[in-house]
Design an enzyme around this catalytic site. Structure first.
Site, mmCIF file in Angstrom:
data_model
loop_
_atom_site.group_PDB
_atom_site.id
_atom_site.type_symbol
_atom_site.label_atom_id
_atom_site.label_comp_id
_atom_site.label_asym_id
_atom_site.label_seq_id
_atom_site.Cartn_x
_atom_site.Cartn_y
_atom_site.Cartn_z
ATOM 1 N N TYR A 25 0.856 -1.200 0.000
ATOM 2 C CA TYR A 25 0.000 0.000 0.000
ATOM 3 C C TYR A 25 0.887 1.244 0.000
ATOM 4 O O TYR A 25 0.694 2.164 0.764
ATOM 5 C CB TYR A 25 -0.910 -0.051 1.233
ATOM 6 C CG TYR A 25 -2.177 0.769 1.113
ATOM 7 C CD1 TYR A 25 -3.187 0.408 0.234
ATOM 8 C CD2 TYR A 25 -2.363 1.901 1.905
ATOM 9 C CE1 TYR A 25 -4.350 1.156 0.135
ATOM 10 C CE2 TYR A 25 -3.525 2.659 1.812
ATOM 11 C CZ TYR A 25 -4.513 2.271 0.919
ATOM 12 O OH TYR A 25 -5.679 3.012 0.823
ATOM 13 N N GLY A 26 1.897 1.237 -0.910
ATOM 14 C CA GLY A 26 2.862 2.334 -0.948
ATOM 15 C C GLY A 26 2.633 3.277 -2.110
ATOM 16 O O GLY A 26 1.489 3.626 -2.443
ATOM 17 N N GLN A 28 2.594 3.058 -5.304
ATOM 18 C CA GLN A 28 1.637 2.628 -6.320
ATOM 19 C C GLN A 28 0.410 1.958 -5.716
ATOM 20 O O GLN A 28 -0.702 2.115 -6.218
ATOM 21 C CB GLN A 28 2.300 1.645 -7.305
ATOM 22 C CG GLN A 28 3.269 2.295 -8.270
ATOM 23 C CD GLN A 28 2.585 3.220 -9.274
ATOM 24 O OE1 GLN A 28 1.424 3.054 -9.622
ATOM 25 N NE2 GLN A 28 3.320 4.219 -9.734
ATOM 26 N N HIS A 108 6.195 -3.790 -12.632
ATOM 27 C CA HIS A 108 7.468 -3.601 -13.350
ATOM 28 C C HIS A 108 7.928 -5.013 -13.733
ATOM 29 O O HIS A 108 7.693 -5.968 -13.005
ATOM 30 C CB HIS A 108 8.451 -2.911 -12.399
ATOM 31 C CG HIS A 108 9.794 -2.575 -12.972
ATOM 32 N ND1 HIS A 108 10.035 -2.411 -14.322
ATOM 33 C CD2 HIS A 108 10.989 -2.335 -12.361
ATOM 34 C CE1 HIS A 108 11.318 -2.089 -14.504
ATOM 35 N NE2 HIS A 108 11.914 -2.047 -13.331
ATOM 36 N N GLY A 134 3.085 7.179 -8.364
ATOM 37 C CA GLY A 134 1.739 6.885 -7.881
ATOM 38 C C GLY A 134 0.892 8.129 -7.644
ATOM 39 O O GLY A 134 -0.320 8.124 -7.911
ATOM 40 N N ASP A 191 13.133 0.643 -19.621
ATOM 41 C CA ASP A 191 13.019 1.446 -18.398
ATOM 42 C C ASP A 191 14.390 1.601 -17.728
ATOM 43 O O ASP A 191 14.812 2.712 -17.389
ATOM 44 C CB ASP A 191 12.030 0.752 -17.448
ATOM 45 C CG ASP A 191 11.762 1.569 -16.203
ATOM 46 O OD1 ASP A 191 11.265 2.689 -16.347
ATOM 47 O OD2 ASP A 191 12.053 1.094 -15.084
ATOM 48 N N SER A 253 17.521 31.554 -30.106
ATOM 49 C CA SER A 253 18.159 32.455 -31.062
ATOM 50 C C SER A 253 18.940 31.612 -32.065
ATOM 51 O O SER A 253 19.247 30.437 -31.811
ATOM 52 C CB SER A 253 19.118 33.391 -30.333
ATOM 53 O OG SER A 253 20.223 32.647 -29.846
HETATM 54 P P1 NAI Z 1 6.890 1.066 -2.249
HETATM 55 O O1 NAI Z 1 8.323 1.228 -1.837
HETATM 56 O O2 NAI Z 1 6.036 2.270 -2.128
HETATM 57 O O3 NAI Z 1 6.266 -0.143 -1.434
HETATM 58 C C1 NAI Z 1 5.835 0.007 -0.138
HETATM 59 C C2 NAI Z 1 4.991 -1.200 0.207
HETATM 60 O O4 NAI Z 1 5.805 -2.381 0.174
HETATM 61 C C3 NAI Z 1 4.417 -1.090 1.594
HETATM 62 O O5 NAI Z 1 3.092 -1.579 1.584
HETATM 63 C C4 NAI Z 1 5.313 -1.983 2.435
HETATM 64 O O6 NAI Z 1 4.614 -2.568 3.518
HETATM 65 C C5 NAI Z 1 5.683 -3.063 1.420
HETATM 66 N N1 NAI Z 1 6.972 -3.695 1.722
HETATM 67 C C6 NAI Z 1 8.193 -3.104 1.721
HETATM 68 N N2 NAI Z 1 9.145 -3.996 2.044
HETATM 69 C C7 NAI Z 1 8.510 -5.167 2.265
HETATM 70 C C8 NAI Z 1 8.949 -6.470 2.653
HETATM 71 N N3 NAI Z 1 10.239 -6.739 2.878
HETATM 72 N N4 NAI Z 1 8.018 -7.430 2.785
HETATM 73 C C9 NAI Z 1 6.704 -7.179 2.559
HETATM 74 N N5 NAI Z 1 6.234 -5.964 2.190
HETATM 75 C C10 NAI Z 1 7.120 -4.984 2.055
HETATM 76 O O7 NAI Z 1 6.842 0.433 -3.714
HETATM 77 P P2 NAI Z 1 6.427 1.171 -5.051
HETATM 78 O O8 NAI Z 1 7.370 2.294 -5.325
HETATM 79 O O9 NAI Z 1 4.961 1.435 -5.026
HETATM 80 O O10 NAI Z 1 6.728 0.024 -6.133
HETATM 81 C C11 NAI Z 1 5.868 -1.095 -6.248
HETATM 82 C C12 NAI Z 1 6.027 -1.692 -7.633
HETATM 83 O O11 NAI Z 1 5.573 -0.745 -8.605
HETATM 84 C C13 NAI Z 1 7.465 -2.027 -8.005
HETATM 85 O O12 NAI Z 1 7.452 -3.185 -8.776
HETATM 86 C C14 NAI Z 1 7.902 -0.824 -8.841
HETATM 87 O O13 NAI Z 1 8.926 -1.122 -9.775
HETATM 88 C C15 NAI Z 1 6.606 -0.502 -9.559
HETATM 89 N N6 NAI Z 1 6.502 0.876 -10.007
HETATM 90 C C16 NAI Z 1 6.686 1.899 -9.107
HETATM 91 C C17 NAI Z 1 6.557 3.211 -9.516
HETATM 92 C C18 NAI Z 1 6.612 4.324 -8.512
HETATM 93 O O14 NAI Z 1 5.976 5.335 -8.746
HETATM 94 N N7 NAI Z 1 7.319 4.193 -7.407
HETATM 95 C C19 NAI Z 1 6.295 3.573 -10.933
HETATM 96 C C20 NAI Z 1 6.042 2.418 -11.767
HETATM 97 C C21 NAI Z 1 6.175 1.124 -11.324
#
Ligand code: NAI
Length: 334
Positions: A25-26, A28, A108, A134, A191, A253
């Site tokens: 729930y981060g 994305q 991803h 996100g 990417d 220019s």
């Molecule tokens: P994030 O870093 O925001 O993830 C946080 C979430 O992951 C939280 O819910 C946390 O509880 C959980 N988490 C973290 N470590 C954990 C662990 N060891 N065990 C279980 N849960 C754990 O991730 P984000 O940035 O949303 O990325 C998620 C996916 O989306 C990835 O595959 C990323 O490549 C992809 N993505 C991300 C983008 C972005 O805007 N950050 C853009 C496009 C794709």
């Protein structure tokens, strides 16, 4: 040319009988969940470990379970936790709870392209990769706009992978602007290459430009203002993206136009291609992924060292003086 899917290619009612688990729930996970809810998707469960993200989901009124329990209950499992933790979380928590016919969605292509997770043959493996952070996935949806998304199916075990993938993509706003078809390989390689080649060139050229002028005795404040502070270069990059690299030159220019094109061609001839090709080769042969995995296993010492090293450039004195607010780990001293 890749296919583009629009709202009319996706049937939201496919989701009526299906349970969706959002794992994470981060950045994305939260925006995608809120968009799904606003699109009328009712059967959503969040799978999260016990941390602040879980508390946020509870505060938002979501139903939250442990990751394994959410996976077991769902038909569609959207995995939105950091790529670095996929190998461990898949091995220990997700794979043991999978069942035949489920559809796994990845944000991803990294873990699948580099073979970092081992999945059973009877689940679908599909990609919904937003091309934006996100916050924008959410704010553009709220404004009635679409978010840019790449979609693909690596394995269609259920026979319904495309239907489910497109319905999910529509519900997060991804088919409003058109979702482009791709593969896990293409999405991952392009990417990573854009980051490691284009992004890296931007950083290194900014620092090099600063150093050349500073070494020649010019005023650091003025150099910083020219390269970043005034915002002119950021506008140029925006124009390049909106109207095109050479077309935007005609907004400058004539002396600027000629100076840019002549020196760009000279730099290109002096050899930017070969180092970039080496960067692509490292991505495709897996050596970058291995390097990153050993960084992670050791607690990221190389990344922290590089941050410390690069901050010795005089550029950062200017940046610290002029940039207010903080983003990410700027100023971090690990
Ligand atoms: P994030 O870093 O925001 O993830 C946080 C979430 O992951 C939280 O819910 C946390 O509880 C959980 N988490 C973290 N470590 C954990 C662990 N060891 N065990 C279980 N849960 C754990 O991730 P984000 O940035 O949303 O990325 C998620 C996916 O989306 C990835 O595959 C990323 O490549 C992809 N993505 C991300 C983008 C972005 O805007 N950050 C853009 C496009 C794709």
């Amino acid at each position: 040319m890749s296919r583009t899917f629009r709202d009319e290619d996706a049937d939201l009612s496919v989701l009526d009988d299906l349970e969706i688990a959002i794992i994470g729930y981060g950045n994305q996970g939260r925006p995608q969940t809120l968009n799904l809810v606003d699109s009328g998707v009712r059967r959503i469960v969040i799978g999260n470990r016990d941390d602040d993200y879980r508390a946020r989901a509870v505060t938002d009124g979501q139903e939250v379970l442990d990751i394994g329990d959410a996976v077991e209950r769902a038909d569609i499992v959207s995995v939105l936790i950091p790529d670095e933790v996929h190998p461990e979380v898949f091995r220990d928590t997700i794979v043991p709870r999978l069942r035949a016919g489920q559809t796994l969605l990845f944000g991803h292509g990294y873990s699948i392209y580099f073979g970092l997770v081992d999945l059973p043959d009877d689940v679908d493996v599909a990609l919904v990769a937003p091309r934006m952070v996100g916050d924008l996935v959410r704010s553009r949806f709220v404004e009635g706009l679409g978010c840019s998304v790449l979609v693909g199916v690596e394995r269609d075990a259920s026979g319904a992978a495309w239907q489910r993938l497109l319905a999910y993509t529509r519900a997060i706003g991804g088919t409003r602007g058109g979702a482009q078809q791709t593969t896990f390989e293409e999405e991952t390689v392009i990417d990573l290459f854009a980051e490691q080649a284009f992004g890296a060139l931007l950083i290194s050229s900014m620092l090099a430009c600063y150093q050349v002028l500073a070494d020649a005795g010019y005023d650091p404040d003025l150099i910083y203002s020219e390269l970043a502070g005034s915002g002119e270069m950021a506008q140029v990059v925006g124009l390049m993206s909106r109207i095109g690299v050479t077309r935007q030159l005609w907004h400058h220019s004539m002396v600027s136009n000629y100076g840019q094109i002549s020196r760009a061609v000279r730099l290109e001839r002096q050899g930017v291609y070969e180092p970039l090709k080496a960067t692509l080769d490292e991505i495709r042969d897996g050596s970058f992924a291995r390097e990153w995995a050993s960084e992670g296993a050791a607690g990221y010492p190389g990344m922290h060292r590089l941050h410390r090293e690069i901050r010795r450039s005089g550029w950062f004195e200017m940046e610290d003086r002029y940039v207010t607010g903080s983003g990410g780990d700027s100023g971090h001293e690990a």
